[in-house]
Design an enzyme around this catalytic site. Sequence first.
Site, PDB file in Angstrom:
ATOM      1  N   GLY A  65       0.786  -1.224   0.000  1.00 61.66           N
ATOM      2  CA  GLY A  65       0.000   0.000   0.000  1.00 61.66           C
ATOM      3  C   GLY A  65       0.821   1.280   0.000  1.00 61.66           C
ATOM      4  O   GLY A  65       1.904   1.370  -0.593  1.00 61.66           O
ATOM      5  N   SER A  66       0.292   2.280   0.671  1.00 58.83           N
ATOM      6  CA  SER A  66       0.839   3.641   0.592  1.00 58.83           C
ATOM      7  C   SER A  66       2.207   3.807   1.216  1.00 58.83           C
ATOM      8  O   SER A  66       2.795   4.890   1.121  1.00 58.83           O
ATOM      9  CB  SER A  66      -0.143   4.625   1.235  1.00 58.83           C
ATOM     10  OG  SER A  66      -1.359   4.654   0.515  1.00 58.83           O
ATOM     11  N   THR A  67       2.746   2.768   1.862  1.00 55.88           N
ATOM     12  CA  THR A  67       4.124   2.865   2.356  1.00 55.88           C
ATOM     13  C   THR A  67       5.095   3.086   1.198  1.00 55.88           C
ATOM     14  O   THR A  67       6.210   3.565   1.405  1.00 55.88           O
ATOM     15  CB  THR A  67       4.525   1.582   3.115  1.00 55.88           C
ATOM     16  OG1 THR A  67       4.378   0.456   2.242  1.00 55.88           O
ATOM     17  CG2 THR A  67       3.646   1.395   4.347  1.00 55.88           C
TER      18      THR A  67
END
Length: 596
Positions: free
Chosen positions: A313-315
């Site tokens: 995800g957004s990591t």
Amino acid sequence: MTRVPLRPLARILEARAHGGDPDAIERENKQRRHEEMRDRARLRAEGRLLVLAAMFFCAFVTVGVRMGMLSSSVPSEPRAYAPGAQISQTRADIVDRQGRLMATNFVTHALYAEPPNMVEPAHAAAELARIFPDLEEDKLLALFTGPRKFLWIKPQISPEQKQAVHDIGEPGLLFGPREMRLYPNGPVAAHVMGGARYGEQAVQAAELIGVAGIESAFNDRLSDPARAGEPLMLTLDLTIQAAVERVLAGGMTVMNAKGAAAILMDAHTGEIISLASLPDFDPNDRPSPLTTGFDPSESPLFNRAVQGVYELGSTFKIFAAAQALEMGLVNPNTMINTRGPIRWGKHRINDFHDYGAELTVSDVIVRSSNIGTARLAQQIGAANQREFLDRLGFTKPTAIQLTEASGSQPLLPSNWSELSTMTISYGHGLSASPLHLATAYASLLNGGTRVTPTLVRTGPVAPGPRVVSERTSAVARDMLRQVVASDHGTASFAEVAGYQVGGKTGTADKPKPRGGYYDDKVIATFASVFPTNDPKYILIVTLDEPVVTILNEARRTAGFTAVPVAAEIIRRVAPLLGLKPEIEQPGPLGVTLTAN
């Protein structure tokens, strides 16, 4: 050989013609022949003597050299060539970075039977079934009265059980010496230790073989008799490992998660201080693998931190921002178009919230804008993105010293198109393990030099090749600090007073086994660095299918699940790491650099 006649006719006739003695000619020729025979015999004898002398010389030289070698060698005990004498029983200890014991050997015994020597097999079977409830009396009696002359009963027994068997008084029940592998801390660091089992066995000895984890990866080193007294030192800290596992287990319960993983890594050396995966197991009683047809992640043997390959995800968004900064395409205050959705054929890229027409690069990270990150990825391009992620280690298995890591190949798109480039920039379309993520965050945020994850202490670690400039690394850390400290950041629950935590949340829909994604199942991840002003440690926390109810509403995003767990881990372990809390100077948040 041409023989000369003793009485040659020509000479005899000539001698008679001149009044000579023919017999004198015969005597002369006979004498000459004898002299020739004597000379040939002498030559043969001399040759034989020379050959014999050479043989004796070689023999004396060989004996002398061997005696010299023996006199200069180190004396050793004679070896008994009894059954089992050739089986290696030695196995070195494993200790943590402080020298605290994590694995050692424990002297015990195996129980076996010689049925021909048994006096009362029925009584022995009944007593053994009483001492060992997992044994069946009928089966034992059938074995004791059958044709077999030897059979194993138990591979290892406790001292109390040995005494109980001894009290039976049956001469056909015998004990063989054994060394079992003992893990005094039980399930702590179970997935790192792995476990061991018996390999080749004999009556008087048994070989210990590593079956997973460090025990398997370093099996030759641990079983080398020459290094039996030299413990294998890991980078783990036993106290910190126990604290991380306790907090992670509590967080997994509170967040109703199916599984969890956490990695604490030294940002500059790649040394792993703690690596946890839940659910876990006790390596002293290692469970059997699940049968085929089951999801491997259902087994407690599955190492989620290393073997688990997920969309994170957004990591991933900080990688797109850092690469754009490094390439000079933007600066932290560059405005990015966030109007949406972005349409690509039948696909649409949306934001979780409406962030307006545009955001700065810093706010794209702070507010976690998919559209803004995708715009950055379009500027970077597919080839550049892939090359950058390769330098960060996302295209191949990690080099950590665990047998299981070799099979954790990241899942890459078959066609790295512009659409793939955009989705990968915000963590979809590329799957990797939490360990990959920890390694990449350390390489990006430690000043910009690549690290290699390691579980074994080998001395000073030289800096790796440069990934980004120190300036880009500092700007990236500042952005991640804003994600935690800013009022509109997605990880405000990660704030730990005095430790300047920075990080990025990631919530990815969980894929179905047969394709597609679940609507109500996610992988929630929080990737963090602390302190951001002097980066020392990277912490990754991942929860599998978390859900928590807040104000009668189910929350699954990382900001409400993984982030509070990570904050509690930092709060617990930072003092154990020797980090003193510092009062952060008040001032405006955000990077104000304007130069490209």
